[in-house]
Write an enzyme that holds these catalytic residues in place. Structure first.
Site, PDB file in Angstrom:
ATOM      1  N   ASP A 263       0.814  -1.211   0.000  1.00  0.00           N
ATOM      2  CA  ASP A 263       0.000   0.000   0.000  1.00  0.00           C
ATOM      3  C   ASP A 263       0.852   1.267   0.000  1.00  0.00           C
ATOM      4  OD1 ASP A 263      -2.714   1.242   0.374  1.00  0.00           O
ATOM      5  OD2 ASP A 263      -1.784   1.971   2.220  1.00  0.00           O
ATOM      6  N   GLU A 301       1.571  -0.173  -4.864  1.00  0.00           N
ATOM      7  CA  GLU A 301       0.639   0.891  -5.222  1.00  0.00           C
ATOM      8  C   GLU A 301       1.400   2.203  -5.135  1.00  0.00           C
ATOM      9  OE1 GLU A 301      -3.216   3.407  -3.646  1.00  0.00           O
ATOM     10  OE2 GLU A 301      -1.861   2.378  -2.280  1.00  0.00           O
TER      11      GLU A 301
END
Length: 458
Positions: A263, A301
């Site tokens: 993330d 990401e």
């Protein structure tokens, strides 16, 4: 280099290994029928801040806490299960007790991935892993090849998106037991589906993340949208990096995950060498060699469109971190702007998008060209004159995902803003190019159920 942490069941008992670099002494408190207090021993050859105690006759199901010096006892920061919530005692789990049936599973090549992102708590009315497992044949029939689970690490309260994680090694008790998660992955593999886990190493949740009491998890040198940055290059950072990397290896080892989604890597502040992402990549590759396995895929990401993430580590012209892929936002932003007319915030950089621009986005659109919002160059070339090219399968694209739906004020989906004919065309544009597509839960039937950010603290 990456010692196993937490309660480790062995022949005749359990070895408790606590990570507590802030402590000068660590005490094990066993609760229930096995109640006793044991002083743990520092183990220097395992790294700074590690304490250990072997307790005979203690096995799976025992509850325990750790006490640093004369402070209040806390849960184990590497607890494998928190049956009473993140503030309760930790429970000993024996991962070897589960009878895996996926021995014939060899994983999927990256070129074969078609992702389906789901949140266990909202994917079914029951909101459990067991219920989600019963829906796996639907995903198989749909043509999905890889299930990407939103974060599973336990959190405070009754429900959460997962991004306020607190117990990083413990699958949330809200979704079931650790063996329920193993059964989910096991069943997926038997159906021919890979399973990925969304991991967060950029911040900790605001409540119940006791690892921050045990270790110097933050640095004052940098800030992120969540506050102080995670300590990856400041004093005490070696232990912090080791904790996170062992966490990644743990999910691969004990739950047979096929890959990891990392993330918000743009908020990882690390000026050391090697960069944390490179070290994590090397640790996963070492895991593959140790376990004689393949296709443990790491996808970041990151909105910066940087080839650094995915270029090989040994390239002379443009050495990178060697990750396998990256979520790329440009395609989504172009589709939203072109079909629904979005123009605020970062969509402003895509105003005026035409079909030919979407067709150009093989990789990402902003490949060093000027961003009209900032007046500065954005991104890097996917086909540079020197160094390798970005492979199309390394780029994960979508027209909806948890962020792009859940962060909208009403949690609305693309189907709320465009007609179904246009939606079908956008879906075709997602699925037909040779990039790696990702669908968000419910997208396959043009769901209009809202999905908003949610969390619960008590």
């Amino acid at each position: 280099k990456y010692p196993r942490l937490g309660a480790l069941v062995e022949d005749g008992g359990t070895r408790f290994r606590g990570f507590a670099p802030k402590a000068s002494a660590l005490t094990l408190h066993l609760e229930g029928d096995a109640a006793q207090t044991i002083e743990m021993t520092p183990v220097e050859d395992l790294g700074a801040g590690l304490f250990e105690a072997f307790v005979e006759g203690v096995g799976a199901g025992a509850r325990y806490r750790f006490q640093m010096d004369d402070q209040t006892p806390f849960p184990d920061p590497a607890s494998r299960y928190q049956p009473e919530g993140v503030h309760g005692p930790s429970e000993v789990v024996d991962p070897s007790a589960y009878d895996w049936q996926d021995g014939n599973w060899s994983g999927l090549a990256q070129t074969d991935l078609v992702f389906y992102e789901l949140h266990v708590g909202t994917f079914t009315p029951e909101g459990t892993l067991a219920a989600a497992r019963r829906r796996l044949p639907h995903l198989k029939a749909l043509g999905i090849t890889a299930v990407e689970l939103m974060p599973l690490a336990d959190f405070p309260g009754r429900w959460s998106w997962g991004y306020d994680h607190a117990a990083l090694f413990a699958p949330s008790r809200a979704y079931g037991t650790p063996d329920d998660l193993r059964a989910f992955v096991d069943t997926a593999h038997q159906l021919g589906l890979a399973v990925f886990h969304d991991l967060i190493y950029t911040h900790l949740g605001p409540e119940g993340a006791y690892i921050a009491a045990y270790a110097p998890m933050f640095t004052k040198k940098a800030r992120t949208p969540w506050g102080a940055a995670i300590n990856l290059d400041d004093e005490g950072s070696e232990g912090v990096r080791t904790f996170f990397i062992e966490n990644a290896r743990y999910w691969l080892r004990e739950y047979h995950f096929d890959g990891l989604r990392l993330d918000a890597t743009h908020t990882l502040r690390d000026r050391s060498e090697p960069h944390f992402l490179r070290e994590l990549r090397d640790a996963v590759r070492a895991f593959e060699a140790e376990h004689e396995t393949h296709y443990r895929i790491i996808i970041a990401e990151d909105p910066r469109n940087l080839t650094t993430h995915i270029f090989p580590v040994d390239d002379e012209d443009a050495p990178g971190y060697g990750l396998d892929g990256v979520w790329t936002d440009d395609f989504h932003h172009q589709v939203r702007t072109f079909t629904a007319g979005d123009s605020r915030g970062y969509y402003g950089a895509f105003i005026g998008t035409q079909a030919r621009d979407i067709a150009h986005t093989l990789g990402w659109f902003y490949d060093g060209r000027r961003n009209p919002l900032t007046g500065k160059a954005w991104g890097t070339e996917t086909n540079p004159r020197k160094g390798p090219e970005v492979r199309l399968d390394q780029c994960v694209i979508c027209i909806q995902n948890h962020d792009q739906v859940g962060n909208r004020p009403g949690g609305t989906r693309l189907t709320d803003d465009i007609d179904l004919a246009t939606y079908r065309a956008a879906t075709a544009a997602l699925l037909f190019p040779p990039l790696t597509p990702l669908l968000f839960q419910g997208q396959e039937w043009a769901a209009r159920t809202p999905f908003q950010f949610f969390t619960d603290h008590y």
